[in-house]
Design a protein around this motif. Structure first.
Motif, PDB file in Angstrom:
ATOM      1  N   THR A 244      37.039 -40.457  80.621  1.00 24.09           N
ATOM      2  CA  THR A 244      35.970 -39.721  81.293  1.00 24.09           C
ATOM      3  C   THR A 244      35.411 -38.604  80.414  1.00 24.09           C
ATOM      4  OG1 THR A 244      37.667 -38.364  82.381  1.00 24.09           O
ATOM      5  CG2 THR A 244      36.780 -40.235  83.623  1.00 24.09           C
ATOM      6  N   ASN A 245      35.810 -38.583  79.142  1.00 25.44           N
ATOM      7  CA  ASN A 245      35.343 -37.589  78.174  1.00 25.44           C
ATOM      8  C   ASN A 245      35.659 -36.159  78.631  1.00 25.44           C
ATOM      9  OD1 ASN A 245      34.158 -36.853  75.713  1.00 25.44           O
ATOM     10  ND2 ASN A 245      32.150 -36.575  76.640  1.00 25.44           N
ATOM     11  N   LYS A 246      36.832 -35.985  79.221  1.00 32.97           N
ATOM     12  CA  LYS A 246      37.246 -34.663  79.696  1.00 32.97           C
ATOM     13  C   LYS A 246      38.536 -34.196  79.021  1.00 32.97           C
ATOM     14  CE  LYS A 246      35.094 -35.272  84.233  1.00 32.97           C
ATOM     15  NZ  LYS A 246      35.318 -35.386  85.684  1.00 32.97           N
ATOM     16  N   ILE A 268      42.626 -30.713  69.040  1.00 33.29           N
ATOM     17  CA  ILE A 268      41.704 -29.608  68.796  1.00 33.29           C
ATOM     18  C   ILE A 268      40.382 -29.870  69.514  1.00 33.29           C
ATOM     19  CG2 ILE A 268      40.395 -28.330  67.050  1.00 33.29           C
ATOM     20  CD1 ILE A 268      42.664 -28.905  65.093  1.00 33.29           C
ATOM     21  N   ARG A 269      39.827 -31.050  69.322  1.00 26.87           N
ATOM     22  CA  ARG A 269      38.596 -31.435  70.026  1.00 26.87           C
ATOM     23  C   ARG A 269      38.474 -32.957  70.025  1.00 26.87           C
ATOM     24  NH1 ARG A 269      37.087 -28.395  65.648  1.00 26.87           N
ATOM     25  NH2 ARG A 269      36.477 -29.549  63.766  1.00 26.87           N
ATOM     26  N   SER A 270      37.706 -33.471  70.967  1.00 24.67           N
ATOM     27  CA  SER A 270      37.541 -34.923  71.061  1.00 24.67           C
ATOM     28  C   SER A 270      36.212 -35.264  71.719  1.00 24.67           C
ATOM     29  CB  SER A 270      38.696 -35.542  71.861  1.00 24.67           C
ATOM     30  OG  SER A 270      38.571 -35.194  73.236  1.00 24.67           O
ATOM     31  N   HIS A 271      35.808 -36.502  71.543  1.00 22.65           N
ATOM     32  CA  HIS A 271      34.588 -36.998  72.189  1.00 22.65           C
ATOM     33  C   HIS A 271      34.761 -38.485  72.450  1.00 22.65           C
ATOM     34  CE1 HIS A 271      30.395 -37.449  73.279  1.00 22.65           C
ATOM     35  NE2 HIS A 271      30.305 -38.484  72.436  1.00 22.65           N
ATOM     36  N   THR A 272      34.380 -38.900  73.659  1.00 23.48           N
ATOM     37  CA  THR A 272      34.457 -40.312  74.040  1.00 23.48           C
ATOM     38  C   THR A 272      33.065 -40.813  74.384  1.00 23.48           C
ATOM     39  OG1 THR A 272      36.693 -40.025  74.917  1.00 23.48           O
ATOM     40  CG2 THR A 272      35.477 -41.979  75.620  1.00 23.48           C
ATOM     41  N   GLU A 273      32.726 -41.980  73.849  1.00 24.69           N
ATOM     42  CA  GLU A 273      31.410 -42.579  74.104  1.00 24.69           C
ATOM     43  C   GLU A 273      31.583 -44.000  74.635  1.00 24.69           C
ATOM     44  OE1 GLU A 273      27.199 -43.536  71.744  1.00 24.69           O
ATOM     45  OE2 GLU A 273      28.974 -42.867  70.642  1.00 24.69           O
ATOM     46  N   LEU A 274      30.862 -44.313  75.704  1.00 19.92           N
ATOM     47  CA  LEU A 274      30.870 -45.661  76.267  1.00 19.92           C
ATOM     48  C   LEU A 274      29.639 -46.403  75.757  1.00 19.92           C
ATOM     49  CD1 LEU A 274      31.838 -44.918  79.997  1.00 19.92           C
ATOM     50  CD2 LEU A 274      33.354 -45.496  78.093  1.00 19.92           C
ATOM     51  N   ARG A 284      30.136 -56.499  78.166  1.00 17.59           N
ATOM     52  CA  ARG A 284      31.155 -55.940  77.279  1.00 17.59           C
ATOM     53  C   ARG A 284      31.017 -54.417  77.232  1.00 17.59           C
ATOM     54  NH1 ARG A 284      29.099 -60.506  74.541  1.00 17.59           N
ATOM     55  NH2 ARG A 284      30.655 -62.127  74.126  1.00 17.59           N
ATOM     56  N   MET A 285      32.149 -53.771  77.006  1.00 18.51           N
ATOM     57  CA  MET A 285      32.137 -52.312  76.888  1.00 18.51           C
ATOM     58  C   MET A 285      33.024 -51.893  75.731  1.00 18.51           C
ATOM     59  SD  MET A 285      31.052 -49.390  78.009  1.00 18.51           S
ATOM     60  CE  MET A 285      30.479 -49.603  79.697  1.00 18.51           C
ATOM     61  N   THR A 286      32.432 -51.113  74.828  1.00 17.89           N
ATOM     62  CA  THR A 286      33.197 -50.532  73.724  1.00 17.89           C
ATOM     63  C   THR A 286      33.426 -49.055  74.026  1.00 17.89           C
ATOM     64  OG1 THR A 286      32.239 -52.053  72.103  1.00 17.89           O
ATOM     65  CG2 THR A 286      33.249 -50.034  71.259  1.00 17.89           C
ATOM     66  N   VAL A 287      34.677 -48.656  73.984  1.00 15.56           N
ATOM     67  CA  VAL A 287      35.043 -47.256  74.201  1.00 15.56           C
ATOM     68  C   VAL A 287      35.380 -46.650  72.846  1.00 15.56           C
ATOM     69  CG1 VAL A 287      36.609 -45.665  75.370  1.00 15.56           C
ATOM     70  CG2 VAL A 287      35.938 -47.804  76.495  1.00 15.56           C
ATOM     71  N   LYS A 288      34.518 -45.736  72.373  1.00 18.53           N
ATOM     72  CA  LYS A 288      34.730 -45.104  71.072  1.00 18.53           C
ATOM     73  C   LYS A 288      35.266 -43.685  71.282  1.00 18.53           C
ATOM     74  CE  LYS A 288      32.162 -45.834  67.573  1.00 18.53           C
ATOM     75  NZ  LYS A 288      31.054 -45.872  66.565  1.00 18.53           N
ATOM     76  N   ILE A 289      36.422 -43.440  70.691  1.00 17.72           N
ATOM     77  CA  ILE A 289      37.066 -42.128  70.813  1.00 17.72           C
ATOM     78  C   ILE A 289      37.197 -41.509  69.432  1.00 17.72           C
ATOM     79  CG2 ILE A 289      39.172 -40.907  71.502  1.00 17.72           C
ATOM     80  CD1 ILE A 289      39.700 -43.187  73.490  1.00 17.72           C
TER      81      ILE A 289
END
Length: 399
Positions: A244-246, A268-274, A284-289
């Motif tokens: 959920t990018n939280k 330290i920090r992160s970002h998730t993109e659907l 299809r769904m790619t989850v990029k972290i």
């Protein structure tokens, strides 16, 4: 008339009229006249009745002694009052009749929903919170094991009341942070799926009263069509935050393939993109972290100051995250069939035409979506020491 030197004479009558119309603080409410609601627990009593339990804080006035029911710190008294009714509004009205002071909602930190009520439709109760001007829509919402009333009446040893404990836990990002407004938006979404923090009462310290303890986050409650349908345990909840990018903090420990021992990292920090894709009728769904970490413990003999070994642990760390996320996704997608990660929103934005054609069949499509997890991690800090902090020069592997 010095004050009115620069004001045209023609405007003076209007100025005096405005002054006469000012009523001052005619509607002010003294702090001694209000009962501050800090937490609200909602439980199901039977098929037609609910019980509302309010945690009430009354500020201490001059010369007033502390109440016997008070919690840890503070300059006032904390106690609980309950009322039953057929609806939340009805119960709140009954609650006011049990308090000599006017109920004030401006300090409400949390809403706690009992387990049995959560398994039924919670949407109607949320309507009152969002519609009435009193309740706070930005207060945090929790689902508890057992009765919410038991959580409300806890007297934590450190904080003033249990509301403060839960509020600080939500702000610490150790689990999900969901407000009443967030919940309303999730339930009104086309999928009707939601994820809320699950809390349980911890056992009190030996010799302490059973109320002298706290409720702690122990996982995630999963909702579909306004009802709780399952739960994700505490170990898998961080992956819910990833998806959920939280995800803003957290420690992860791996065992590198190249060495014995462990390496622990702090986020330290992160970002998730659907990234959605629809081709030839397949969804299809790619989850990029992407995430940056720092090393906080290294019991291996690997010198992380060497690029070769750093790349090894970064690869192992990425694989660990990918495996954990896949496991959580499989549980939610295959067993629960609840789109708590808003895949529907991603497809709606990316492929609006395809979405409109198939949105009525989302429950059939969601479990069949092909998933691809890509985690890319970067260790940007190795701590105060580059080599093993407790190892000799000969023990550290540099090649």
């Amino acid at each position: 008339m010095i004050l009115f030197r620069n004001i045209p004479i023609i405007q003076l009558p209007f100025l005096f009229l405005v002054v006469l119309l000012l009523d001052g603080c005619w509607d002010r409410v003294e702090i001694n006249d209000v009962a501050l609601i800090t937490a609200v627990g909602i439980d199901k009593k039977d098929d037609e009745t609910i019980e509302v339990s309010a945690q009430v804080y009354t500020p201490k006035t001059a010369g007033e002694k502390m109440g016997a029911e008070s919690g840890g710190g503070g300059t006032g008294q904390t106690f609980m009052r309950s009322a039953k009714g057929v609806a939340l509004a009805d119960s709140i009205s009954g609650l006011q009749s049990k308090l000599p002071r006017k109920v004030f909602w401006g300090q409400t930190d949390v809403y706690i929903i009992g387990e049995e009520l959560a398994k039924n439709d919670i949407r109607d109760h949320l309507d009152f919170i969002m519609r009435d001007q009193g309740p706070r829509e930005h207060a945090f919402v929790f689902i508890c094991k057992g009765n919410a009333k038991d959580v409300v009446e806890l007297l934590p040893p450190l904080e003033r009341n249990s509301a403060e404990v839960l509020r600080e836990m939500a702000k610490s990002h150790t689990g999900l942070k969901v407000t009443a407004l967030d919940l309303a938006l999730m339930l009104s979404d086309e999928t009707g799926a939601a994820a809320l923090p699950w809390i349980e009462i911890l056992p009190p310290e030996p010799g302490k009263n059973k109320k002298q303890t706290i409720a702690s986050m122990k996982g995630t409650a999963v909702f579909k069509k306004n009802k709780m349908i399952g739960r994700i345990d505490e170990k898998m909840t961080p992956e819910v935050l990833w998806l959920t990018n939280k995800m803003t903090s957290g420690v992860i420990t791996i065992t590198p393939k190249e060495s014995k021992g462990i390496v622990s990292f702090n986020l330290i920090r992160s970002h998730t993109e659907l990234i959605p894709q629809v081709t030839d009728g397949k969804w299809r769904m790619t989850v990029k972290i992407e995430a940056n970490y720092k090393v906080i413990q290294n019991t291996t003999n690997l010198s992380l100051s060497k690029e070769k070994f750093m790349k090894i642990v970064e690869k192992d760390l990425s694989e660990e995250i990918e495996n954990r996320v896949k496991k959580t996704l499989s549980l939610v997608q295959k067993k629960m069939n609840a789109d708590i990660f808003d895949f529907a929103g991603a497809f709606h934005r990316g492929f609006p035409k395809e979405w409109i054609k198939t949105k009525d069949h989302w429950d059939e499509i969601f479990p069949q979506i092909e998933l691809k997890i890509e985690a890319k991690t970067k260790v940007i800090r190795t701590g105060l020491v580059d080599e093993g902090a407790t190892r000799t020069e000969k023990e550290v592997r540099k090649k």
